[in-house]
Scaffold this active site. Structure first.
Site, PDB file in Angstrom:
ATOM      1  N   TYR A 208      28.607  34.551 -63.048  1.00 34.70           N
ATOM      2  CA  TYR A 208      27.313  33.938 -62.732  1.00 34.70           C
ATOM      3  C   TYR A 208      26.755  33.054 -63.852  1.00 34.70           C
ATOM      4  O   TYR A 208      25.723  32.409 -63.658  1.00 34.70           O
ATOM      5  CB  TYR A 208      26.294  35.033 -62.382  1.00 34.70           C
ATOM      6  CG  TYR A 208      26.694  35.838 -61.150  1.00 34.70           C
ATOM      7  CD1 TYR A 208      26.594  35.283 -59.876  1.00 34.70           C
ATOM      8  CD2 TYR A 208      27.200  37.128 -61.265  1.00 34.70           C
ATOM      9  CE1 TYR A 208      26.974  35.993 -58.749  1.00 34.70           C
ATOM     10  CE2 TYR A 208      27.576  37.855 -60.145  1.00 34.70           C
ATOM     11  CZ  TYR A 208      27.468  37.284 -58.898  1.00 34.70           C
ATOM     12  OH  TYR A 208      27.857  37.980 -57.776  1.00 34.70           O
TER      13      TYR A 208
ATOM     14  N   HIS B  33      24.603  30.126 -53.167  1.00 35.05           N
ATOM     15  CA  HIS B  33      25.334  31.119 -53.957  1.00 35.05           C
ATOM     16  C   HIS B  33      25.834  30.431 -55.215  1.00 35.05           C
ATOM     17  O   HIS B  33      26.432  29.355 -55.141  1.00 35.05           O
ATOM     18  CB  HIS B  33      26.500  31.709 -53.157  1.00 35.05           C
ATOM     19  CG  HIS B  33      26.027  32.460 -51.963  1.00 35.05           C
ATOM     20  ND1 HIS B  33      25.486  33.708 -52.058  1.00 35.05           N
ATOM     21  CD2 HIS B  33      25.959  32.114 -50.659  1.00 35.05           C
ATOM     22  CE1 HIS B  33      25.114  34.111 -50.859  1.00 35.05           C
ATOM     23  NE2 HIS B  33      25.379  33.155 -49.982  1.00 35.05           N
TER      24      HIS B  33
ATOM     25  N   SER C 236      28.125  31.579 -57.343  1.00 37.15           N
ATOM     26  CA  SER C 236      29.590  31.681 -57.379  1.00 37.15           C
ATOM     27  C   SER C 236      30.178  31.146 -56.075  1.00 37.15           C
ATOM     28  O   SER C 236      29.456  30.991 -55.081  1.00 37.15           O
ATOM     29  CB  SER C 236      30.011  33.138 -57.592  1.00 37.15           C
ATOM     30  OG  SER C 236      29.606  33.929 -56.474  1.00 37.15           O
TER      31      SER C 236
ATOM     32  N   ARG D 120      33.002  39.193 -49.385  1.00 38.09           N
ATOM     33  CA  ARG D 120      32.021  38.130 -49.649  1.00 38.09           C
ATOM     34  C   ARG D 120      32.268  36.901 -48.779  1.00 38.09           C
ATOM     35  O   ARG D 120      31.502  35.935 -48.810  1.00 38.09           O
ATOM     36  CB  ARG D 120      32.036  37.731 -51.130  1.00 38.09           C
ATOM     37  CG  ARG D 120      31.561  38.831 -52.042  1.00 38.09           C
ATOM     38  CD  ARG D 120      31.495  38.362 -53.492  1.00 38.09           C
ATOM     39  NE  ARG D 120      31.653  39.488 -54.389  1.00 38.09           N
ATOM     40  CZ  ARG D 120      30.661  40.298 -54.787  1.00 38.09           C
ATOM     41  NH1 ARG D 120      29.436  40.090 -54.394  1.00 38.09           N
ATOM     42  NH2 ARG D 120      30.906  41.321 -55.590  1.00 38.09           N
TER      43      ARG D 120
HETATM   44  C1  DHK Z   1      25.059  36.610 -55.646  1.00 44.25           C
HETATM   45  C2  DHK Z   1      25.279  37.942 -55.436  1.00 44.25           C
HETATM   46  O1  DHK Z   1      24.461  38.854 -55.934  1.00 44.25           O
HETATM   47  C3  DHK Z   1      26.459  38.410 -54.706  1.00 44.25           C
HETATM   48  O2  DHK Z   1      26.245  39.638 -54.056  1.00 44.25           O
HETATM   49  C4  DHK Z   1      27.005  37.391 -53.746  1.00 44.25           C
HETATM   50  C5  DHK Z   1      25.855  35.570 -54.972  1.00 44.25           C
HETATM   51  C6  DHK Z   1      27.173  36.048 -54.443  1.00 44.25           C
HETATM   52  C7  DHK Z   1      25.934  34.315 -55.824  1.00 44.25           C
HETATM   53  O3  DHK Z   1      27.034  33.824 -56.077  1.00 44.25           O
HETATM   54  O4  DHK Z   1      24.890  33.802 -56.227  1.00 44.25           O
HETATM   55  O5  DHK Z   1      28.223  37.826 -53.213  1.00 44.25           O
END
Ligand code: DHK
Length: 152
Positions: free
Chosen positions: A32, A108, A110, A119
């Site tokens: 992230y 998202h 990611s 996912r």
């Molecule tokens: C953020 C999350 O918390 C995950 O549970 C998702 C997403 C992806 C992101 O990439 O911002 O799967």
């Protein structure tokens, strides 16, 4: 953080973040990144200085549902929504998105399609207007731009 100036008549963009996004910058930085949620909010404020933003993060499904309803109540110009893991599971949030006419762009950070199979399913996204995935925190800015262009 709520940066909507009092009496503002400009189109508001609501930026809603779901569970664990308050840990951004600290949680799994290899996935992230190192920017915090405060950094994301500051980035949007800088990139769109004329735009009144309403920023909200919650780890609770019901609070996110309420926020979507509120975005409708104030006739927001658009919602940027990172539902976190609820993206893969929450029919209640999908129904909330479907229940409002405010455009919603799901973000998202990611690339969910390059990660675990669970996912790859996005249950809220079909009720929204678009999805940006895998472009890092710039995804939030691109979503704002799309919503502002749509509203113009
Ligand atoms: C953020 C999350 O918390 C995950 O549970 C998702 C997403 C992806 C992101 O990439 O911002 O799967």
């Amino acid at each position: 953080m709520d940066t909507i100036p009092l009496g503002s008549t400009k189109p508001q963009i609501w930026v809603l973040n779901g569970p664990n996004l308050n840990r951004l910058g600290h949680r799994e930085p290899e996935i992230y990144g190192r920017a915090t949620l405060e950094d994301v909010e500051a980035m949007l404020g800088k990139q769109f200085p004329e735009t009144p933003f309403h920023f909200f993060q919650s780890n609770h499904e019901g609070e996110l549902i309420d926020a979507l309803h509120e975005a409708q109540a104030v006739e927001a110009a658009g919602v940027v929504f990172n539902p976190g893991s609820f993206a893969h599971t929450s029919i209640a949030l999908r129904d909330a998105v479907a229940s409002i006419s405010v455009p919603v762009v799901e973000v998202h950070i990611s690339n969910v399609y390059a990660r675990e199979d669970f996912r790859h399913t996005l249950v809220i996204a079909p009720a929204g207007d678009g999805v940006i995935t895998g472009l890092g925190i710039q995804g939030y800015a691109l979503a704002v731009e799309a919503l502002l262009r749509r509203h113009a």
